[in-house]
Design an enzyme around this catalytic site. Structure first.
Site, PDB file in Angstrom:
ATOM      1  N   SER A   1       0.796  -1.140   0.048  1.00  0.00           N
ATOM      2  CA  SER A   1      -0.035   0.013  -0.005  1.00  0.00           C
ATOM      3  C   SER A   1       0.829   1.238   0.028  1.00  0.00           C
ATOM      4  O   SER A   1       2.083   1.036   0.325  1.00  0.00           O
ATOM      5  CB  SER A   1      -0.977   0.061   1.305  1.00  0.00           C
ATOM      6  OG  SER A   1      -0.057   0.314   2.480  1.00  0.00           O
TER       7      SER A   1
ATOM      8  N   LEU B   1       3.180   4.425  -0.481  1.00  0.00           N
ATOM      9  CA  LEU B   1       4.341   4.926  -1.349  1.00  0.00           C
ATOM     10  C   LEU B   1       4.820   3.736  -1.873  1.00  0.00           C
ATOM     11  O   LEU B   1       5.368   3.626  -2.863  1.00  0.00           O
ATOM     12  CB  LEU B   1       5.147   5.562  -0.335  1.00  0.00           C
ATOM     13  CG  LEU B   1       4.864   6.891   0.474  1.00  0.00           C
ATOM     14  CD1 LEU B   1       6.002   7.483   1.169  1.00  0.00           C
ATOM     15  CD2 LEU B   1       4.287   7.846  -0.713  1.00  0.00           C
TER      16      LEU B   1
ATOM     17  N   ASP C   1       8.781  -9.819   7.113  1.00  0.00           N
ATOM     18  CA  ASP C   1       9.006  -8.879   8.238  1.00  0.00           C
ATOM     19  C   ASP C   1      10.270  -8.036   8.040  1.00  0.00           C
ATOM     20  O   ASP C   1      11.492  -9.023   7.938  1.00  0.00           O
ATOM     21  CB  ASP C   1       8.960  -9.355   9.841  1.00  0.00           C
ATOM     22  CG  ASP C   1       9.218  -8.621  10.754  1.00  0.00           C
ATOM     23  OD1 ASP C   1       9.582  -7.193  10.521  1.00  0.00           O
ATOM     24  OD2 ASP C   1       8.986  -8.796  11.717  1.00  0.00           O
ATOM     25  N   VAL C   2      10.618  -6.849   7.734  1.00  0.00           N
ATOM     26  CA  VAL C   2      11.833  -6.109   7.453  1.00  0.00           C
ATOM     27  C   VAL C   2      12.775  -6.244   8.668  1.00  0.00           C
ATOM     28  O   VAL C   2      13.925  -6.146   8.353  1.00  0.00           O
ATOM     29  CB  VAL C   2      11.758  -4.821   6.689  1.00  0.00           C
ATOM     30  CG1 VAL C   2      10.728  -5.043   5.272  1.00  0.00           C
ATOM     31  CG2 VAL C   2      11.006  -3.865   7.582  1.00  0.00           C
TER      32      VAL C   2
ATOM     33  N   CYS D   1      10.391   1.376   1.772  1.00  0.00           N
ATOM     34  CA  CYS D   1       9.025   2.126   2.139  1.00  0.00           C
ATOM     35  C   CYS D   1       8.242   1.544   3.340  1.00  0.00           C
ATOM     36  O   CYS D   1       7.428   2.191   3.760  1.00  0.00           O
ATOM     37  CB  CYS D   1       8.169   2.216   0.988  1.00  0.00           C
ATOM     38  SG  CYS D   1       8.631   3.203  -0.324  1.00  0.00           S
TER      39      CYS D   1
ATOM     40  N   SER E   1      11.601  11.332   6.271  1.00  0.00           N
ATOM     41  CA  SER E   1      10.517  12.183   6.311  1.00  0.00           C
ATOM     42  C   SER E   1      10.745  13.594   6.936  1.00  0.00           C
ATOM     43  O   SER E   1      11.938  13.694   7.338  1.00  0.00           O
ATOM     44  CB  SER E   1       9.582  11.558   7.592  1.00  0.00           C
ATOM     45  OG  SER E   1       8.588  12.323   7.993  1.00  0.00           O
TER      46      SER E   1
ATOM     47  N   TYR F   1       9.005   8.284  16.111  1.00  0.00           N
ATOM     48  CA  TYR F   1       9.174   8.433  14.773  1.00  0.00           C
ATOM     49  C   TYR F   1      10.392   9.503  13.934  1.00  0.00           C
ATOM     50  O   TYR F   1      11.010   9.013  13.228  1.00  0.00           O
ATOM     51  CB  TYR F   1       7.709   8.880  14.164  1.00  0.00           C
ATOM     52  CG  TYR F   1       7.602   8.964  12.734  1.00  0.00           C
ATOM     53  CD1 TYR F   1       7.446   7.870  12.009  1.00  0.00           C
ATOM     54  CD2 TYR F   1       7.480  10.138  11.814  1.00  0.00           C
ATOM     55  CE1 TYR F   1       7.525   8.051  10.427  1.00  0.00           C
ATOM     56  CE2 TYR F   1       7.207  10.349  10.454  1.00  0.00           C
ATOM     57  CZ  TYR F   1       7.102   9.168   9.564  1.00  0.00           C
ATOM     58  OH  TYR F   1       6.908   9.070   8.409  1.00  0.00           O
TER      59      TYR F   1
ATOM     60  N   LYS G   1      13.498   8.591  11.643  1.00  0.00           N
ATOM     61  CA  LYS G   1      13.707   8.815  10.317  1.00  0.00           C
ATOM     62  C   LYS G   1      15.028   9.964  10.227  1.00  0.00           C
ATOM     63  O   LYS G   1      15.673   9.932   9.263  1.00  0.00           O
ATOM     64  CB  LYS G   1      12.623   9.812  10.067  1.00  0.00           C
ATOM     65  CG  LYS G   1      11.166   8.833   9.619  1.00  0.00           C
ATOM     66  CD  LYS G   1      11.474   7.805   8.381  1.00  0.00           C
ATOM     67  CE  LYS G   1      10.103   7.080   8.310  1.00  0.00           C
ATOM     68  NZ  LYS G   1      10.490   6.336   7.147  1.00  0.00           N
TER      69      LYS G   1
END
Length: 253
Positions: free
Chosen positions: A15, A17, A57-58, A84, A146, A159, A163
């Site tokens: 989903s 990006l 799972d990354v 992403c 971000s 977050y 980032k």
């Protein structure tokens, strides 16, 4: 690099990006492997674009190593890797119920930063086995940062930290991989029309869009993907984090 026929891996491609990027790469002729935790969404996108879907799972070293090996067996050594996959839970460092749980902070770092590094290390190793093109280039890595890396708002500590780590990772990685012809860049999106934002009440969406100087609307995954394609195509663009944000500078809250 010429995108046609290049093996590409995109995480978070079920989903948002990641999906937009996978679709754009497939349309440009790349052989795309899609990685996401959401098997149902992943399979739907992969069927639509003719890609290889791998639920993974990354943050899991062994699982992602196996996924990259599966992609290699199907398409050849990775030439393009785009990270992403990400999460963005909101929580204050010290809220009404006390300090933020340490494992909640760690989870965001694990997915957004360590997950990005996990793909980078495996993709770069794959890329270094490829035959270079006329410019000496073997591969391109694009990470997703971000604007919160620069102007993290209250409630975005985890977050923003994750980032910010992606931004800080980009240049040293580009410098290390330069000798083998692998470029590394990052994109720092502002407000984009992903499921997370589009799931908010319309009034909240309108209020957020109004903070964007121009255009005063959310960006689209297709517009994010355009910059990914340019980063792949332009051989001089290396070691850079590019803001894609309609001139947004976020307020404290």
């Amino acid at each position: 690099m010429e995108i046609k026929n290049l093996p590409a891996i995109v995480t978070g491609s079920g989903s948002g990006l990641g999906e937009g990027t996978a679709r754009a790469l497939a349309a440009a002729g790349a052989k795309v492997t899609l990685i996401d935790l959401n098997r149902e969404a992943l399979d739907a996108v992969a069927r639509d674009i003719g890609g290889l879907a791998i639920a993974c799972d990354v943050t899991d070293a062994d699982a992602l190593e196996s996924a990259v090996a599966e992609a290699r067996a199907a398409h050849g050594p990775c030439a393009v890797a785009v990270s992403c996959a990400g999460i963005a839970p909101a929580a204050r460092i010290v809220g009404k119920e006390g300090p933020m749980a340490l494992d909640a902070f760690a989870k965001v770092i694990n997915v957004n930063l360590i997950g990005t590094f996990n793909l980078m290390r495996l993709a770069a190793a794959d890329m270094q086995t490829r035959t270079p093109n006329a410019d000496g280039e073997r591969g391109v890595i694009v990470n997703t940062a971000s604007v919160a890396a620069y102007e993290g708002q209250i409630g975005q500590a985890a977050y923003a930290a994750s980032k910010g780590g992606v931004v800080a990772l980009t240049l040293p990685a580009a410098r290390e991989f330069a000798k083998t012809g692998v470029r590394v860049n990052a994109i720092a999106p502002g407000l984009f029309g992903t499921p997370m934002l589009l799931g908010m009440p319309q009034g909240v969406q309108d209020s957020l869009a109004a903070t964007l100087p121009f255009p005063s609307r959310f960006g689209t995954p297709a517009e994010y993907a355009k910059l990914v394609l340019h980063m792949i195509d332009n051989p001089i663009l290396n070691g850079e984090t590019v803001r894609l944000d309609s001139a947004l500078r976020m307020a404290p809250r």
